[in-house]
Design a protein around this motif. Structure first.
Motif, PDB file in Angstrom:
ATOM      1  N   ASP A  30       0.570  -1.420  -0.525  1.00 36.94           N
ATOM      2  CA  ASP A  30       0.198  -0.983  -0.250  1.00 36.94           C
ATOM      3  C   ASP A  30       0.343   1.333  -0.035  1.00 36.94           C
ATOM      4  OD1 ASP A  30       1.201   0.087   2.765  1.00 36.94           O
ATOM      5  OD2 ASP A  30      -1.493  -0.199   3.623  1.00 36.94           O
ATOM      6  N   GLU A  31       2.321   1.079   0.449  1.00 35.66           N
ATOM      7  CA  GLU A  31       3.074   2.096   0.476  1.00 35.66           C
ATOM      8  C   GLU A  31       3.307   2.676  -1.337  1.00 35.66           C
ATOM      9  OE1 GLU A  31       6.123   2.105   2.654  1.00 35.66           O
ATOM     10  OE2 GLU A  31       5.918   0.386   3.392  1.00 35.66           O
ATOM     11  N   ILE A  32       2.598   1.408  -2.030  1.00 34.44           N
ATOM     12  CA  ILE A  32       2.736   2.172  -3.691  1.00 34.44           C
ATOM     13  C   ILE A  32       1.472   2.818  -4.098  1.00 34.44           C
ATOM     14  CG2 ILE A  32       4.059   1.118  -5.980  1.00 34.44           C
ATOM     15  CD1 ILE A  32       5.043  -0.738  -4.643  1.00 34.44           C
ATOM     16  N   ASN A  33       1.470   3.825  -4.744  1.00 33.14           N
ATOM     17  CA  ASN A  33       0.699   3.988  -6.185  1.00 33.14           C
ATOM     18  C   ASN A  33       0.726   5.173  -6.794  1.00 33.14           C
ATOM     19  OD1 ASN A  33      -0.265   6.612  -5.259  1.00 33.14           O
ATOM     20  ND2 ASN A  33      -0.444   5.878  -2.818  1.00 33.14           N
ATOM     21  N   LYS A  34       0.144   5.322  -7.914  1.00 29.69           N
ATOM     22  CA  LYS A  34       0.823   6.016  -9.401  1.00 29.69           C
ATOM     23  C   LYS A  34       0.602   7.920  -8.429  1.00 29.69           C
ATOM     24  CE  LYS A  34      -1.015   3.567 -13.423  1.00 29.69           C
ATOM     25  NZ  LYS A  34      -2.424   3.702 -14.235  1.00 29.69           N
ATOM     26  N   GLY A  35      -1.132   7.835  -7.618  1.00 27.95           N
ATOM     27  CA  GLY A  35      -0.542   9.121  -6.708  1.00 27.95           C
ATOM     28  C   GLY A  35       0.728   9.860  -6.166  1.00 27.95           C
ATOM     29  N   LYS A  36       1.158   8.970  -5.266  1.00 30.60           N
ATOM     30  CA  LYS A  36       2.812   9.423  -4.708  1.00 30.60           C
ATOM     31  C   LYS A  36       4.005   8.764  -6.155  1.00 30.60           C
ATOM     32  CE  LYS A  36       1.464   6.788  -0.365  1.00 30.60           C
ATOM     33  NZ  LYS A  36       1.792   6.025   0.710  1.00 30.60           N
ATOM     34  N   ALA A  37       4.002   8.141  -6.668  1.00 24.07           N
ATOM     35  CA  ALA A  37       5.119   8.166  -7.618  1.00 24.07           C
ATOM     36  C   ALA A  37       4.735  10.360  -8.822  1.00 24.07           C
ATOM     37  CB  ALA A  37       4.421   6.936  -9.082  1.00 24.07           C
ATOM     38  N   THR A  38       3.367  10.211  -8.672  1.00 22.04           N
ATOM     39  CA  THR A  38       3.118  11.872  -9.366  1.00 22.04           C
ATOM     40  C   THR A  38       3.712  12.393  -8.550  1.00 22.04           C
ATOM     41  OG1 THR A  38       1.596  10.314 -10.379  1.00 22.04           O
ATOM     42  CG2 THR A  38       1.376  12.532 -10.464  1.00 22.04           C
ATOM     43  N   LEU A  39       3.071  12.440  -7.340  1.00 16.74           N
ATOM     44  CA  LEU A  39       3.813  13.801  -6.210  1.00 16.74           C
ATOM     45  C   LEU A  39       5.583  13.900  -6.567  1.00 16.74           C
ATOM     46  CD1 LEU A  39       1.891  13.623  -3.350  1.00 16.74           C
ATOM     47  CD2 LEU A  39       1.556  14.937  -4.788  1.00 16.74           C
ATOM     48  N   ARG A  40       5.824  12.659  -6.581  1.00 14.96           N
ATOM     49  CA  ARG A  40       7.288  12.657  -6.536  1.00 14.96           C
ATOM     50  C   ARG A  40       8.320  12.962  -7.472  1.00 14.96           C
ATOM     51  NH1 ARG A  40       6.930   7.023  -4.556  1.00 14.96           N
ATOM     52  NH2 ARG A  40       6.881   6.541  -6.685  1.00 14.96           N
ATOM     53  N   LEU A  41       7.273  13.071  -8.957  1.00 17.68           N
ATOM     54  CA  LEU A  41       7.247  14.014 -10.088  1.00 17.68           C
ATOM     55  C   LEU A  41       7.410  14.992 -10.282  1.00 17.68           C
ATOM     56  CD1 LEU A  41       6.079  12.032 -13.209  1.00 17.68           C
ATOM     57  CD2 LEU A  41       8.033  12.038 -13.041  1.00 17.68           C
ATOM     58  N   ILE A  42       6.180  15.541 -10.111  1.00 20.38           N
ATOM     59  CA  ILE A  42       6.503  17.375  -9.407  1.00 20.38           C
ATOM     60  C   ILE A  42       6.675  18.197  -8.476  1.00 20.38           C
ATOM     61  CG2 ILE A  42       4.242  17.248 -10.678  1.00 20.38           C
ATOM     62  CD1 ILE A  42       2.444  17.881  -7.813  1.00 20.38           C
ATOM     63  N   LYS A  43       7.250  17.259  -7.720  1.00 14.20           N
ATOM     64  CA  LYS A  43       7.939  18.185  -6.632  1.00 14.20           C
ATOM     65  C   LYS A  43       9.100  18.309  -7.065  1.00 14.20           C
ATOM     66  CE  LYS A  43      10.671  16.922  -2.411  1.00 14.20           C
ATOM     67  NZ  LYS A  43      10.941  16.227  -1.343  1.00 14.20           N
ATOM     68  N   ASN A  44       9.240  19.881  -6.296  1.00 11.36           N
ATOM     69  CA  ASN A  44      10.920  20.594  -7.540  1.00 11.36           C
ATOM     70  C   ASN A  44      11.202  21.131  -8.980  1.00 11.36           C
ATOM     71  OD1 ASN A  44      11.699  20.592  -4.496  1.00 11.36           O
ATOM     72  ND2 ASN A  44      12.960  18.556  -5.050  1.00 11.36           N
ATOM     73  N   ASN A  45       9.500  20.757  -9.421  1.00 12.98           N
ATOM     74  CA  ASN A  45       9.772  20.660 -10.627  1.00 12.98           C
ATOM     75  C   ASN A  45       8.557  21.580 -10.689  1.00 12.98           C
ATOM     76  OD1 ASN A  45      11.820  19.684 -12.588  1.00 12.98           O
ATOM     77  ND2 ASN A  45      10.591  17.641 -11.434  1.00 12.98           N
ATOM     78  N   THR A  46       8.746  22.447 -11.931  1.00 10.67           N
ATOM     79  CA  THR A  46       8.252  24.071 -12.337  1.00 10.67           C
ATOM     80  C   THR A  46       7.187  23.600 -13.553  1.00 10.67           C
ATOM     81  OG1 THR A  46       8.871  24.942 -11.242  1.00 10.67           O
ATOM     82  CG2 THR A  46       7.972  26.217 -12.517  1.00 10.67           C
ATOM     83  N   PHE A  47       5.649  23.178 -13.320  1.00  8.64           N
ATOM     84  CA  PHE A  47       5.402  23.091 -14.845  1.00  8.64           C
ATOM     85  C   PHE A  47       3.666  23.995 -14.874  1.00  8.64           C
ATOM     86  CE2 PHE A  47       6.967  18.896 -13.895  1.00  8.64           C
ATOM     87  CZ  PHE A  47       7.629  18.708 -14.621  1.00  8.64           C
ATOM     88  N   ASP A  48       4.015  24.766 -15.857  1.00  5.80           N
ATOM     89  CA  ASP A  48       2.744  25.006 -16.219  1.00  5.80           C
ATOM     90  C   ASP A  48       1.800  24.840 -16.767  1.00  5.80           C
ATOM     91  OD1 ASP A  48       3.944  25.364 -18.565  1.00  5.80           O
ATOM     92  OD2 ASP A  48       4.485  27.761 -18.888  1.00  5.80           O
ATOM     93  N   PHE A  49       1.969  23.853 -17.425  1.00  4.59           N
ATOM     94  CA  PHE A  49       0.961  22.869 -17.512  1.00  4.59           C
ATOM     95  C   PHE A  49       0.854  21.591 -17.645  1.00  4.59           C
ATOM     96  CE2 PHE A  49      -0.926  20.680 -21.149  1.00  4.59           C
ATOM     97  CZ  PHE A  49      -2.742  20.976 -20.816  1.00  4.59           C
ATOM     98  N   ILE A  50       0.268  20.931 -16.706  1.00  5.21           N
ATOM     99  CA  ILE A  50       0.012  19.349 -16.061  1.00  5.21           C
ATOM    100  C   ILE A  50      -1.159  18.550 -16.722  1.00  5.21           C
ATOM    101  CG2 ILE A  50       0.217  17.684 -14.654  1.00  5.21           C
ATOM    102  CD1 ILE A  50       1.361  19.632 -13.074  1.00  5.21           C
ATOM    103  N   LEU A  51      -1.137  17.540 -17.608  1.00  8.44           N
ATOM    104  CA  LEU A  51      -2.123  16.921 -18.339  1.00  8.44           C
ATOM    105  C   LEU A  51      -1.709  15.278 -18.075  1.00  8.44           C
ATOM    106  CD1 LEU A  51      -4.756  16.113 -20.032  1.00  8.44           C
ATOM    107  CD2 LEU A  51      -2.749  15.803 -22.037  1.00  8.44           C
ATOM    108  N   ALA A  52      -2.991  14.760 -17.703  1.00  6.85           N
ATOM    109  CA  ALA A  52      -3.005  13.577 -16.874  1.00  6.85           C
ATOM    110  C   ALA A  52      -4.114  12.822 -17.528  1.00  6.85           C
ATOM    111  CB  ALA A  52      -3.224  13.235 -15.046  1.00  6.85           C
ATOM    112  N   ILE A  53      -3.889  11.584 -18.174  1.00 10.35           N
ATOM    113  CA  ILE A  53      -4.861  10.599 -18.833  1.00 10.35           C
ATOM    114  C   ILE A  53      -5.335   9.498 -18.250  1.00 10.35           C
ATOM    115  CG2 ILE A  53      -6.373  10.055 -20.852  1.00 10.35           C
ATOM    116  CD1 ILE A  53      -4.804  12.622 -22.861  1.00 10.35           C
ATOM    117  N   GLY A  54      -5.608   8.926 -17.886  1.00 12.45           N
ATOM    118  CA  GLY A  54      -6.112   7.760 -17.161  1.00 12.45           C
ATOM    119  C   GLY A  54      -7.651   6.608 -17.700  1.00 12.45           C
TER     120      GLY A  54
END
Length: 238
Positions: A166-190
């Motif tokens: 339960d420590e693994i999910n796509k939400g946590k992976a996503t948070l690691r991706l956007i941490k310390n990154n600045t995106f001015d547009f984010i698109l997610a499809i699932g």
């Protein structure tokens, strides 16, 4: 007119349609050409975030300049990088759970078990729908007892039940991706339950699309894989 875009894409049910045999759901020419076009734009960071194992994703997309996230976030491969584990999780539980799932495979024609690094999955796409529904509820009940007191989670996907840490999910992976990154547009499809974690993890200004029309945390719906590809091709040309 965004200068730095993050594009998060699920695979099965989003980029390709489901197949009776998951190994047959290979990327189409349209998928490859779309990914290639998106990668040509330096402003795009393309990420395929999937429940697939890292070997399969690496074989299909390893030569493209995109990030790959496998097993719902257990593994991450950045552009030009090697596969990195989220962390070393206990998988001893798989040994005791395997016989239970195998019992359901034996009792349910058309179903099969898939073992990944950090999860076990029971697939029933090729099973008679009536029998599949009965067996699914039976297995969910037994799995709920099995995971009690353990750091495990049962996920219901499209014609699949999966047990994972339960420590693994796509939400946590996503948070690691956007941490310390600045995106001015984010698109997610699932398209399924596992992608809801991605949608919920993203900031309010992100554009989130659910493939299909079931209840979702996504802001918008899109009705089919073919429409997803068409949308991405349009983005690649913009």
């Amino acid at each position: 007119k965004a200068k730095k875009r993050l594009i998060l894409l699920d695979y099965d049910g989003t980029l390709v349609n489901f197949r009776a045999n998951p190994n047959s759901a290979r990327p189409t020419k349209a998928v490859y050409s779309t990914i290639e076009k998106l990668c040509k734009e330096q402003k795009n960071k393309v990420v395929i975030i999937s429940g697939r194992d890292k070997e399969t994703l690496g074989k299909w997309f390893g030569s493209y300049k995109i990030d790959l996230i496998a097993e719902h976030g257990a593994w991450h491969k950045s552009v030009e990088g090697e596969w990195v584990q989220f962390n070393h999780l206990n998988v001893e539980w798989k040994t005791s759970l395997t016989p239970l799932i195998q019992q359901f495979v034996d009792r349910t024609p058309g179903s099969f078990m898939e073992e990944k690094n950090y999860s076990l999955a029971w697939h029933y796409r090729k099973t008679d729908p009536g029998l599949a529904e009965i067996r699914k509820h039976e297995l969910i009940e037994q799995l709920s007892h099995f995971i009690t007191g353990k750091s495990l989670q049962v996920m219901e996907g499209n014609k699949v039940l999966e047990v994972k840490n339960d420590e693994i999910n796509k939400g946590k992976a996503t948070l690691r991706l956007i941490k310390n990154n600045t995106f001015d547009f984010i698109l997610a499809i699932g398209d399924d339950h596992t992608d809801e974690d991605t949608f919920k993890a993203l900031p309010d200004n992100a554009t989130t699309l659910k493939v299909g029309f079931s209840e979702t945390a996504a802001k918008y719906n899109i009705n089919a894989v073919e429409n997803v590809i068409a949308l991405l091709q349009k983005m690649a040309s913009a």
